[in-house]
Design an enzyme around this catalytic site. Structure first.
Site, PDB file in Angstrom:
ATOM      1  N   HIS A 188     -32.662  82.463  -3.230  1.00  0.00           N
ATOM      2  CA  HIS A 188     -33.618  83.617  -2.829  1.00  0.00           C
ATOM      3  C   HIS A 188     -34.188  83.247  -1.443  1.00  0.00           C
ATOM      4  CE1 HIS A 188     -35.565  87.572  -3.392  1.00  0.00           C
ATOM      5  NE2 HIS A 188     -36.434  87.020  -2.692  1.00  0.00           N
TER       6      HIS A 188
ATOM      7  N   ASP B 147     -36.393  84.961   1.560  1.00  0.00           N
ATOM      8  CA  ASP B 147     -37.342  85.985   1.932  1.00  0.00           C
ATOM      9  C   ASP B 147     -37.705  85.865   3.334  1.00  0.00           C
ATOM     10  OD1 ASP B 147     -38.232  86.856  -0.695  1.00  0.00           O
ATOM     11  OD2 ASP B 147     -38.997  84.891  -1.070  1.00  0.00           O
TER      12      ASP B 147
ATOM     13  N   MET C  46     -39.710  87.841   6.274  1.00  0.00           N
ATOM     14  CA  MET C  46     -40.820  88.653   6.581  1.00  0.00           C
ATOM     15  C   MET C  46     -41.208  88.996   7.944  1.00  0.00           C
ATOM     16  SD  MET C  46     -43.163  86.787   3.599  1.00  0.00           S
ATOM     17  CE  MET C  46     -42.742  86.763   1.789  1.00  0.00           C
TER      18      MET C  46
ATOM     19  N   MET D 252     -37.754  91.616   4.023  1.00  0.00           N
ATOM     20  CA  MET D 252     -39.165  92.405   4.166  1.00  0.00           C
ATOM     21  C   MET D 252     -39.326  92.731   5.570  1.00  0.00           C
ATOM     22  SD  MET D 252     -40.961  90.047   1.172  1.00  0.00           S
ATOM     23  CE  MET D 252     -39.698  89.066   1.318  1.00  0.00           C
TER      24      MET D 252
ATOM     25  N   ASP E  83     -38.978  89.870  -8.834  1.00  0.00           N
ATOM     26  CA  ASP E  83     -39.569  88.986  -7.785  1.00  0.00           C
ATOM     27  C   ASP E  83     -40.836  88.894  -7.713  1.00  0.00           C
ATOM     28  OD1 ASP E  83     -39.943  87.525  -5.468  1.00  0.00           O
ATOM     29  OD2 ASP E  83     -38.969  88.780  -4.239  1.00  0.00           O
TER      30      ASP E  83
HETATM   31  C1  DX5 Z   1     -42.727  87.468  -1.966  1.00  0.00           C
HETATM   32  C2  DX5 Z   1     -41.400  86.907  -2.233  1.00  0.00           C
HETATM   33  C3  DX5 Z   1     -41.119  86.242  -3.259  1.00  0.00           C
HETATM   34  C4  DX5 Z   1     -42.013  84.942  -3.438  1.00  0.00           C
HETATM   35  C5  DX5 Z   1     -41.999  84.681  -4.823  1.00  0.00           C
HETATM   36  O1  DX5 Z   1     -42.909  88.340  -1.178  1.00  0.00           O
HETATM   37  O2  DX5 Z   1     -40.446  88.229  -2.134  1.00  0.00           O
HETATM   38  O3  DX5 Z   1     -39.572  85.847  -3.445  1.00  0.00           O
HETATM   39  O4  DX5 Z   1     -41.371  83.835  -3.014  1.00  0.00           O
HETATM   40  O5  DX5 Z   1     -42.944  83.592  -5.341  1.00  0.00           O
HETATM   41  P1  DX5 Z   1     -43.639  83.381  -6.704  1.00  0.00           P
HETATM   42  O6  DX5 Z   1     -42.499  83.179  -7.611  1.00  0.00           O
HETATM   43  O7  DX5 Z   1     -44.402  82.212  -6.337  1.00  0.00           O
HETATM   44  O8  DX5 Z   1     -44.286  84.545  -7.092  1.00  0.00           O
HETATM   45 ZN    ZN Z   2     -38.415  87.639  -2.345  1.00  0.00          ZN
END
Ligand code: DX5
Ligand code: ZN
Length: 226
Positions: free
Chosen positions: A36, A38, A40, A71, A176
């Site tokens: 996964h 992410d 941002m 994101m 998530d």
């Molecule tokens: C947050 C991300 C998640 C994050 C989850 O915005 O989208 O994927 O890494 O992390 P945990 O599992 O620690 O909540």
């Molecule tokens: Zn995520």
């Protein structure tokens, strides 16, 4: 409980970025199904992670699925870059712009699986009319931006409703935020088949713990009978 296959997707947001390649190899060996990723932008969410160049550099370390969670807003100008950097699925936020269906078409035009994510405050009705355009629905169980947050309890009911909305359509249901072996069973019972976990797998960044932690989540998700 869903008949869709269970997939455990460690979030590399929780990796030690000074050892990113090693972390990816360790997660691969530890039994991760998906990675996964992410992304941002410091605008749609209050944090900045990394971009397509970094993703491309780790893409060559594993053959497993890259589940890319964008994101960013606007998102359309970046879809092609993440497709070319090796994404297998690309998920955009329903809240990221006014033309969600156009974004989904852009992902499909790149030959990638298309996903939509909805934030905790966004109603399921936001995706009701684009279900035929998606391969994956991501229900956020935290407000995105950071790992290590606490699972928002209301997400569980929303996931049940999302599962009912999906019905028999071939759409993966992903969660998530705040996911762990403690709630994976209930999440599976509610219909989740893709489990994103950052802290619960990578917390402490000790590669020797990853396999056990992945198994713990998979076992919790698989043994539920509800
Ligand atoms: C947050 C991300 C998640 C994050 C989850 O915005 O989208 O994927 O890494 O992390 P945990 O599992 O620690 O909540
Ligand atoms: Zn995520």
């Amino acid at each position: 409980m869903t008949t869709r296959p269970i997939r455990i997707a460690p979030s590399i947001l929780s990796a030690d970025f000074s050892r990113l390649g090693e972390e990816v190899r360790a997660l691969d060996a530890a039994g991760a199904d998906y990675f996964h990723v992410d992304i941002m932008d410091g605008h749609f969410v209050p944090n900045i992670s990394f971009g397509p160049m970094v993703m491309q550099s780790i893409r060559k370390l594993t053959t497993k699925v890259f589940d890319v969670h964008l994101m960013i807003a606007p998102v359309d100008p970046y879809i092609a870059a993440f497709a070319k950097a090796g994404a297998d699925s690309i998920t955009v936020h329903a809240e990221a712009g006014p033309h969600l269906q156009r974004s989904l078409q852009a992902i499909k035009a790149e030959g990638k699986r298309a996903g939509v994510a909805i934030n905790p405050a966004t109603p399921l009705s936001a995706v009701e009319h684009i279900l035929d355009d998606i391969d994956l629905l991501l229900v956020m169980s935290i407000n995105p931006g950071f790992g290590g947050q606490t699972f928002i309890p209301h997400a569980m009911e929303k996931i049940r409703q999302a599962n009912a909305l999906i019905g028999s359509r071939p759409i993966d249901l992903e969660v998530d935020g705040g996911v762990s072996a403690d709630n994976a069973g209930a999440l599976a019972a509610a219909g989740i088949n893709i489990f994103v976990a950052g802290t619960a797998i990578l917390g402490g960044n000790d590669v020797s713990t990853y396999a056990t932690r992945i198994v713990a989540i998979r076992t919790a998700a698989s043994t539920v009978t509800a």
